[in-house]
Design a protein around this motif. Structure first.
Motif, mmCIF file in Angstrom:
data_model
loop_
_atom_site.group_PDB
_atom_site.id
_atom_site.type_symbol
_atom_site.label_atom_id
_atom_site.label_comp_id
_atom_site.label_asym_id
_atom_site.label_seq_id
_atom_site.Cartn_x
_atom_site.Cartn_y
_atom_site.Cartn_z
ATOM 1 N N THR A 60 0.851 -1.192 0.000
ATOM 2 C CA THR A 60 0.000 0.000 0.000
ATOM 3 C C THR A 60 0.883 1.236 0.000
ATOM 4 N N ILE A 61 0.320 2.325 -0.487
ATOM 5 C CA ILE A 61 1.000 3.618 -0.418
ATOM 6 C C ILE A 61 -0.011 4.622 0.108
ATOM 7 N N ASN A 62 0.361 5.329 1.144
ATOM 8 C CA ASN A 62 -0.485 6.380 1.725
ATOM 9 C C ASN A 62 -1.887 5.900 2.101
ATOM 10 N N ASP A 63 -2.045 4.629 2.393
ATOM 11 C CA ASP A 63 -3.322 4.055 2.818
ATOM 12 C C ASP A 63 -4.453 4.248 1.818
ATOM 13 N N ASP A 64 -4.172 4.635 0.576
ATOM 14 C CA ASP A 64 -5.257 4.774 -0.387
ATOM 15 C C ASP A 64 -4.952 4.153 -1.750
ATOM 16 N N PHE A 65 -3.773 3.597 -1.907
ATOM 17 C CA PHE A 65 -3.400 2.978 -3.179
ATOM 18 C C PHE A 65 -2.857 1.579 -2.901
ATOM 19 N N ILE A 66 -3.483 0.585 -3.482
ATOM 20 C CA ILE A 66 -3.132 -0.812 -3.258
ATOM 21 C C ILE A 66 -2.520 -1.365 -4.537
ATOM 22 N N TYR A 67 -1.346 -1.972 -4.429
ATOM 23 C CA TYR A 67 -0.666 -2.565 -5.577
ATOM 24 C C TYR A 67 -0.929 -4.066 -5.672
ATOM 25 N N ASN A 68 -1.093 -4.535 -6.907
ATOM 26 C CA ASN A 68 -1.230 -5.961 -7.207
ATOM 27 C C ASN A 68 -2.346 -6.638 -6.411
ATOM 28 N N ALA A 69 -3.503 -6.004 -6.375
ATOM 29 C CA ALA A 69 -4.658 -6.579 -5.688
ATOM 30 C C ALA A 69 -5.281 -7.672 -6.542
ATOM 31 N N ILE A 70 -5.693 -8.756 -5.887
ATOM 32 C CA ILE A 70 -6.298 -9.888 -6.589
ATOM 33 C C ILE A 70 -7.119 -10.709 -5.597
ATOM 34 N N LEU A 71 -8.127 -11.387 -6.116
ATOM 35 C CA LEU A 71 -8.851 -12.341 -5.278
ATOM 36 C C LEU A 71 -7.930 -13.506 -4.958
ATOM 37 N N SER A 72 -8.004 -14.001 -3.747
ATOM 38 C CA SER A 72 -7.273 -15.224 -3.385
ATOM 39 C C SER A 72 -8.053 -16.416 -3.937
ATOM 40 N N ALA A 73 -7.472 -17.585 -3.853
ATOM 41 C CA ALA A 73 -8.178 -18.802 -4.266
ATOM 42 C C ALA A 73 -9.460 -18.963 -3.451
ATOM 43 N N LYS A 74 -9.384 -18.690 -2.163
ATOM 44 C CA LYS A 74 -10.553 -18.784 -1.282
ATOM 45 C C LYS A 74 -11.622 -17.774 -1.692
ATOM 46 N N GLY A 75 -11.205 -16.543 -1.979
ATOM 47 C CA GLY A 75 -12.149 -15.512 -2.390
ATOM 48 C C GLY A 75 -12.816 -15.844 -3.709
ATOM 49 N N LEU A 76 -12.032 -16.323 -4.671
ATOM 50 C CA LEU A 76 -12.589 -16.690 -5.966
ATOM 51 C C LEU A 76 -13.565 -17.847 -5.827
ATOM 52 N N GLU A 77 -13.175 -18.873 -5.093
ATOM 53 C CA GLU A 77 -14.052 -20.038 -4.931
ATOM 54 C C GLU A 77 -15.374 -19.640 -4.278
ATOM 55 N N LEU A 78 -15.314 -18.781 -3.292
ATOM 56 C CA LEU A 78 -16.536 -18.310 -2.643
ATOM 57 C C LEU A 78 -17.409 -17.539 -3.626
ATOM 58 N N LEU A 79 -16.814 -16.657 -4.412
ATOM 59 C CA LEU A 79 -17.589 -15.848 -5.355
ATOM 60 C C LEU A 79 -18.149 -16.669 -6.515
ATOM 61 N N LYS A 80 -17.602 -17.843 -6.756
ATOM 62 C CA LYS A 80 -18.115 -18.715 -7.812
ATOM 63 C C LYS A 80 -19.292 -19.569 -7.341
ATOM 64 N N GLN A 81 -19.564 -19.571 -6.035
ATOM 65 C CA GLN A 81 -20.666 -20.364 -5.495
ATOM 66 C C GLN A 81 -22.004 -19.809 -5.982
ATOM 67 N N LYS A 82 -22.951 -20.727 -6.201
ATOM 68 C CA LYS A 82 -24.288 -20.363 -6.679
ATOM 69 C C LYS A 82 -25.329 -20.786 -5.643
ATOM 70 N N PRO A 83 -25.528 -19.959 -4.629
ATOM 71 C CA PRO A 83 -26.506 -20.325 -3.598
ATOM 72 C C PRO A 83 -27.935 -20.283 -4.146
ATOM 73 N N LYS A 84 -28.786 -21.114 -3.587
ATOM 74 C CA LYS A 84 -30.177 -21.197 -4.031
ATOM 75 C C LYS A 84 -30.929 -19.892 -3.806
ATOM 76 N N SER A 85 -30.447 -19.057 -2.884
ATOM 77 C CA SER A 85 -31.163 -17.822 -2.568
ATOM 78 C C SER A 85 -31.067 -16.784 -3.682
ATOM 79 N N LEU A 86 -30.109 -16.939 -4.599
ATOM 80 C CA LEU A 86 -29.963 -15.961 -5.674
ATOM 81 C C LEU A 86 -30.814 -16.350 -6.877
#
Length: 127
Positions: A60-86
């Motif tokens: 991070t730089i100055n608490d407002d700029f983030i370098y090389n941000a990416i979803l982790s494997a855990k984050g991606l797997e969670l976001l790929k889930q298709k819950p019945k509520s949607l």
């Protein structure tokens, strides 16, 4: 808006942003990428998402700029889930992206809150 609701909103916006960019790492300047934000809560949300294993970033730089941000494997797997509520059985990532594109903050907050709630059960099944 209280801190928890603000946190939920920022979680939704951050995850939707990174989901759209995946698999590319990206720079995230939250003061310009997300409009007017509470910098203290936004930065704390980014750190929490990283510490909880949903995202990763290099520095991070100055608490407002983030370098090389990416979803982790855990984050991606969670976001790929298709819950019945949607509707139409779309994934959390697609739903959050639609919510973020709509600009409806209340919908983003509710969706992110549901995602975090769902993640507890989802992650418990993995371990």
């Amino acid at each position: 808006m209280d801190n928890i609701k603000t946190f939920d909103l920022y979680v939704g916006k951050i995850l939707a942003f990174l989901y759209k960019e995946f698999p590319c790492k990206c720079e995230l300047n939250y003061k310009s990428d997300f409009g007017e934000v509470n910098a203290k809560i936004m930065f704390a949300t980014l750190i929490w998402l990283k510490d909880s294993g949903f995202i990763d970033f290099q520095s991070t730089i100055n608490d407002d700029f983030i370098y090389n941000a990416i979803l982790s494997a855990k984050g991606l797997e969670l976001l790929k889930q298709k819950p019945k509520s949607l509707e139409n059985s779309i994934s959390f990532g697609e739903w959050l992206s639609q919510c973020a594109s709509s600009g409806k903050d209340e919908l983003i907050k509710r969706s992110a809150s549901e995602l975090l709630h769902y993640s507890l059960g989802f992650l418990a099944k993995l371990f």
